[in-house]
Design an enzyme around this catalytic site. Structure first.
Site, PDB file in Angstrom:
ATOM      1  N   ALA B 104       0.731  -1.048  -0.055  1.00 55.96           N
ATOM      2  CA  ALA B 104       0.017   0.030  -0.029  1.00 55.96           C
ATOM      3  C   ALA B 104       0.927   1.508  -0.139  1.00 55.96           C
ATOM      4  O   ALA B 104       0.269   2.263  -0.405  1.00 55.96           O
ATOM      5  CB  ALA B 104      -1.078   0.068   1.277  1.00 55.96           C
ATOM      6  N   ALA B 105       2.042   1.309   0.621  1.00 55.56           N
ATOM      7  CA  ALA B 105       2.820   2.591   0.619  1.00 55.56           C
ATOM      8  C   ALA B 105       3.122   3.009  -0.731  1.00 55.56           C
ATOM      9  O   ALA B 105       3.561   2.376  -1.734  1.00 55.56           O
ATOM     10  CB  ALA B 105       4.134   2.363   1.531  1.00 55.56           C
ATOM     11  N   PRO B 106       3.076   4.401  -0.935  1.00 55.09           N
ATOM     12  CA  PRO B 106       2.838   5.502   0.198  1.00 55.09           C
ATOM     13  C   PRO B 106       1.334   5.705   0.122  1.00 55.09           C
ATOM     14  O   PRO B 106       1.131   6.600   0.888  1.00 55.09           O
ATOM     15  CB  PRO B 106       3.347   6.635  -0.594  1.00 55.09           C
ATOM     16  CG  PRO B 106       3.372   6.480  -2.130  1.00 55.09           C
ATOM     17  CD  PRO B 106       3.469   4.863  -2.354  1.00 55.09           C
ATOM     18  N   GLY B 107       0.357   4.906  -0.391  1.00 53.85           N
ATOM     19  CA  GLY B 107      -1.071   5.224   0.091  1.00 53.85           C
ATOM     20  C   GLY B 107      -1.721   6.054  -0.986  1.00 53.85           C
ATOM     21  O   GLY B 107      -3.050   6.472  -0.675  1.00 53.85           O
ATOM     22  N   SER B 108      -1.334   5.963  -2.308  1.00 53.72           N
ATOM     23  CA  SER B 108      -2.148   6.884  -3.222  1.00 53.72           C
ATOM     24  C   SER B 108      -3.453   5.862  -3.421  1.00 53.72           C
ATOM     25  O   SER B 108      -4.539   6.395  -3.791  1.00 53.72           O
ATOM     26  CB  SER B 108      -1.422   6.662  -4.757  1.00 53.72           C
ATOM     27  OG  SER B 108      -0.120   7.191  -4.524  1.00 53.72           O
ATOM     28  N   LYS B 109      -3.347   4.661  -3.440  1.00 54.54           N
ATOM     29  CA  LYS B 109      -4.500   3.709  -3.618  1.00 54.54           C
ATOM     30  C   LYS B 109      -5.316   3.531  -2.591  1.00 54.54           C
ATOM     31  O   LYS B 109      -6.496   3.479  -2.563  1.00 54.54           O
ATOM     32  CB  LYS B 109      -3.982   2.563  -4.524  1.00 54.54           C
ATOM     33  CG  LYS B 109      -3.332   3.003  -5.839  1.00 54.54           C
ATOM     34  CD  LYS B 109      -3.167   1.862  -6.888  1.00 54.54           C
ATOM     35  CE  LYS B 109      -2.189   2.330  -7.928  1.00 54.54           C
ATOM     36  NZ  LYS B 109      -1.019   2.841  -7.429  1.00 54.54           N
ATOM     37  N   CYS B 225       3.262  -0.746 -12.714  1.00 56.28           N
ATOM     38  CA  CYS B 225       3.771   0.244 -13.767  1.00 56.28           C
ATOM     39  C   CYS B 225       4.915   0.012 -14.281  1.00 56.28           C
ATOM     40  O   CYS B 225       5.502   0.568 -14.670  1.00 56.28           O
ATOM     41  CB  CYS B 225       3.986   1.473 -12.779  1.00 56.28           C
ATOM     42  SG  CYS B 225       5.084   1.478 -11.285  1.00 56.28           S
TER      43      CYS B 225
HETATM   44  C1  LIG Z   1       4.065  -0.104  -6.597  1.00 52.46           C
HETATM   45  S1  LIG Z   1       4.480   0.259  -4.869  1.00 52.46           S
HETATM   46  C2  LIG Z   1       2.915   0.372  -4.089  1.00 52.46           C
HETATM   47  C3  LIG Z   1       2.130   1.830  -4.541  1.00 52.46           C
HETATM   48  C4  LIG Z   1       0.838   1.955  -3.666  1.00 52.46           C
HETATM   49  N1  LIG Z   1      -0.187   0.895  -3.973  1.00 52.46           N
HETATM   50  C5  LIG Z   1       0.461   3.356  -3.952  1.00 52.46           C
HETATM   51  O1  LIG Z   1      -0.425   3.473  -4.956  1.00 52.46           O
HETATM   52  O2  LIG Z   1       0.897   4.397  -3.431  1.00 52.46           O
HETATM   53  C6  LIG Z   1       4.829  -1.345  -4.406  1.00 52.46           C
HETATM   54  C7  LIG Z   1       5.204  -1.565  -2.724  1.00 52.46           C
HETATM   55  O3  LIG Z   1       5.199  -3.041  -2.670  1.00 52.46           O
HETATM   56  C8  LIG Z   1       5.602  -2.963  -1.293  1.00 52.46           C
HETATM   57  N2  LIG Z   1       6.282  -4.238  -1.063  1.00 52.46           N
HETATM   58  C9  LIG Z   1       7.451  -4.998  -1.905  1.00 52.46           C
HETATM   59  N3  LIG Z   1       7.508  -6.412  -1.443  1.00 52.46           N
HETATM   60  C10 LIG Z   1       6.295  -6.485  -0.704  1.00 52.46           C
HETATM   61  C11 LIG Z   1       5.762  -7.639   0.082  1.00 52.46           C
HETATM   62  N4  LIG Z   1       6.599  -8.895  -0.123  1.00 52.46           N
HETATM   63  N5  LIG Z   1       4.809  -7.553   0.622  1.00 52.46           N
HETATM   64  C12 LIG Z   1       4.172  -6.556   0.749  1.00 52.46           C
HETATM   65  N6  LIG Z   1       4.570  -5.356   0.190  1.00 52.46           N
HETATM   66  C13 LIG Z   1       5.654  -5.317  -0.601  1.00 52.46           C
HETATM   67  C14 LIG Z   1       6.904  -1.958  -1.493  1.00 52.46           C
HETATM   68  O4  LIG Z   1       7.488  -1.507  -0.410  1.00 52.46           O
HETATM   69  C15 LIG Z   1       6.236  -0.988  -2.145  1.00 52.46           C
HETATM   70  O5  LIG Z   1       5.833   0.045  -1.102  1.00 52.46           O
END
Ligand SMILES: C[S@@+](CC[C@H](N)C(=O)[O-])C[C@H]1O[C@@H](n2cnc3c(N)ncnc32)[C@H](O)[C@@H]1O
Lengths: 183, 299
Positions: B104-109, B225
């Site tokens: 979820a980070a940084p939380g846009s969705k 993306c």
């Molecule tokens: C594309 S970003 C997500 C962006 C977010 N959904 C948004 O819209 O703000 C991918 C995220 O996956 C997290 N991540 C990587 N491996 C992971 C795992 N095994 N389990 C959960 N999160 C993971 C990363 O820390 C990163 O924040």
């Protein structure tokens, strides 16, 4: 005292203070789940309050910090519940808003009545013409509503910006560092 | 990278300049805090242009820092690339549901999901990275989100700890981020064939976990993306191999110039259902490159 009792007391103090100082009815929170951690009171949906998962970092939103002699609502909470604020609201103009968002302290002239009870300022300019009823020819924004020294909610264009501390015509922004807008 | 893009059939003379050119900025109106019409009125000076697929998303052609606007401070808007609003639009969250945002980070969705749920029900916003959690909680706070539990777990765990629990799951997976090159060249530092291999292995574990955690009758969205077929059609095909009953649903959104999923890549034939994956390319769409699949679990 059991820790559950302490928690209930803390929540009660926070809600009473929101009601007394800002006119936010306790009823508003009856459909939410409230809990306290140390001196902070948090609010979340019922379902989020009941959910159990490993490694929970947090639930919902921190709404207030309870001090020995006062309760300070959070910026995030007043931005969300701001429409419910009936008292201790101060309206800021464009420049004042900028300073407030930057976390600054500024002079703010609210006519005050001795004893702390407030004056809400002039609300209009009235013309008295012969043979006619007095007429309001120019409306002025109300500067503040029910304002006394202490924590107040700063507003701009009808939106609650956050909490300020009002003392002797100085408004000290309580916007947390991480939320400030500079420049 | 360029050879791979050529292998995907892109006309590089059009594709590469578009990939490197920043798309128009965009914002989403946060209905947890503001009324759409009022917010639009106060932002009229930006001349926002509506995006057809979501009535709350607007592009802004003017160059300015949306993050410095008072409306942003107030959480009335969320500055976000227009493509990045599509996965949640496709997920279509409803009030009172239980929803998992697995990474979820940084939380846009997450903030978009919470707004669609009108702050009711339960949204679990999870991310494995301790470094990225503060940006997630900060955005949830600014957006006035109340229905969320934030957890810090590997997404792989959810299939076990919350089997068949959620009405909807969003897996916006960690990926090689080829579609966001215009925003940052950092992608190039980690990008490579081996990174794609490693990421696609993680994505396979995550998509399985997401599917396990979904209720029968539930819906999940898988998005990235990036353009790499291994990370998109490859991941979804892998799920379909394990769960042949899973349905990849067609996606119809207004005002988008999309392409279907690839049917094969480097000798591998994908499950024909992956043609329903929605692909967005920067030379055909004013937004970052994205790939979105809507998958349902039959009752
Ligand atoms: C594309 S970003 C997500 C962006 C977010 N959904 C948004 O819209 O703000 C991918 C995220 O996956 C997290 N991540 C990587 N491996 C992971 C795992 N095994 N389990 C959960 N999160 C993971 C990363 O820390 C990163 O924040």
């Amino acid at each position: 005292m059991r820790s559950k009792d302490l928690e209930t007391q803390l929540i009660e103090r926070a809600l009473s203070s929101l009601e007394e100082r800002f006119g936010i009815s306790k009823d508003y929170f009856s459909t939410h789940h409230l809990f306290a951690r140390r001196n902070d009171v948090w609010c979340c949906s019922r379902e989020a309050g009941e959910a159990e998962f490993p490694q929970i970092v947090r639930r919902g939103l921190r709404i207030a910090r309870v001090f020995e002699h006062s309760v300070r609502p959070t910026t995030n909470a007043v931005q969300l519940f701001g429409h419910l604020v009936k008292r201790n609201r101060v309206d800021l103009d464009e420049r004042e808003t900028k300073r407030f968002l930057a976390g600054q302290t500024q002079d703010i002239h609210l006519p005050e009545v001795e004893g702390g009870e407030c004056v809400t300022g002039v609300t209009g300019v009235i013309s008295f013409e012969k043979g006619r009823k007095p007429q309001v020819v120019m409306r002025m924004p109300r500067r503040g509503t029910g304002v006394t020294g202490g924590f107040v909610v700063a507003f701009h264009k009808g939106y609650a910006l956050g909490i300020g501390l009002l003392k002797e015509n100085k408004l000290k922004s309580q916007v947390p560092r991480s939320r400030r807008v500079i420049g | 990278m360029l050879e791979r893009f050529e292998e995907m059939g892109f006309d590089l003379s059009r594709f590469v300049p578009a990939l490197l050119r920043p798309p128009s900025q965009a914002f989403r109106i946060n209905t947890l805090k503001g009324d759409r019409e009022q917010v639009l009125e106060s932002l009229a000076h930006l001349e926002p242009e509506p995006c057809g697929w979501n009535s709350l998303v607007f592009r802004v052609k003017k160059r300015l820092k949306l993050g410095n606007l008072t409306e942003h401070f107030l959480g009335l808007i969320y500055a976000q690339d227009s493509s990045s609003t599509i996965p949640v639009t496709v997920l279509d969250p409803q009030p009172h549901e239980e929803i998992l945002d697995m990474s979820a980070a940084p939380g846009s969705k997450s903030t978009q999901i919470a707004a669609a749920m009108r702050n009711t029900g339960l949204l679990v916003a999870n991310d494995v990275s301790p470094k990225r959690i503060p940006s997630l909680t900060g955005n949830l706070d600014r957006s006035g989100v109340l229905n969320t539990v934030v957890t810090r777990l590997p997404g792989q765990a959810y299939g076990y700890i919350a089997t068949e629990r959620f009405d909807r799951v969003l897996l916006d997976a960690p990926c090689s981020s080829e579609g966001t090159l215009s925003r940052s060249f950092r992608t190039l530092e980690i990008w490579g064939e081996s990174a794609i291999k490693r990421l696609s292995a993680t994505q396979r574990n995550l998509i399985m976990s997401a599917y396990y955690s979904l209720k029968p009758g539930g819906v999940m969205v898988y998005s990235t993306c990036t353009f790499a077929p291994e990370e998109n059609e490859g991941t979804v095909s892998y799920l379909l191999k394990k769960f042949s009953e899973a349905i990849v649903e067609p996606i119809n959104l207004e005002g988008l110039n999309t392409q279907p999923g690839f049917s094969r890549w480097r000798g591998e034939e994908f499950n024909p259902a992956v043609k329903n994956i929605l692909r967005l390319f920067p030379h055909q769409h004013d937004g970052e490159g994205f790939c979105v699949a809507r998958i349902s679990k039959p009752n």
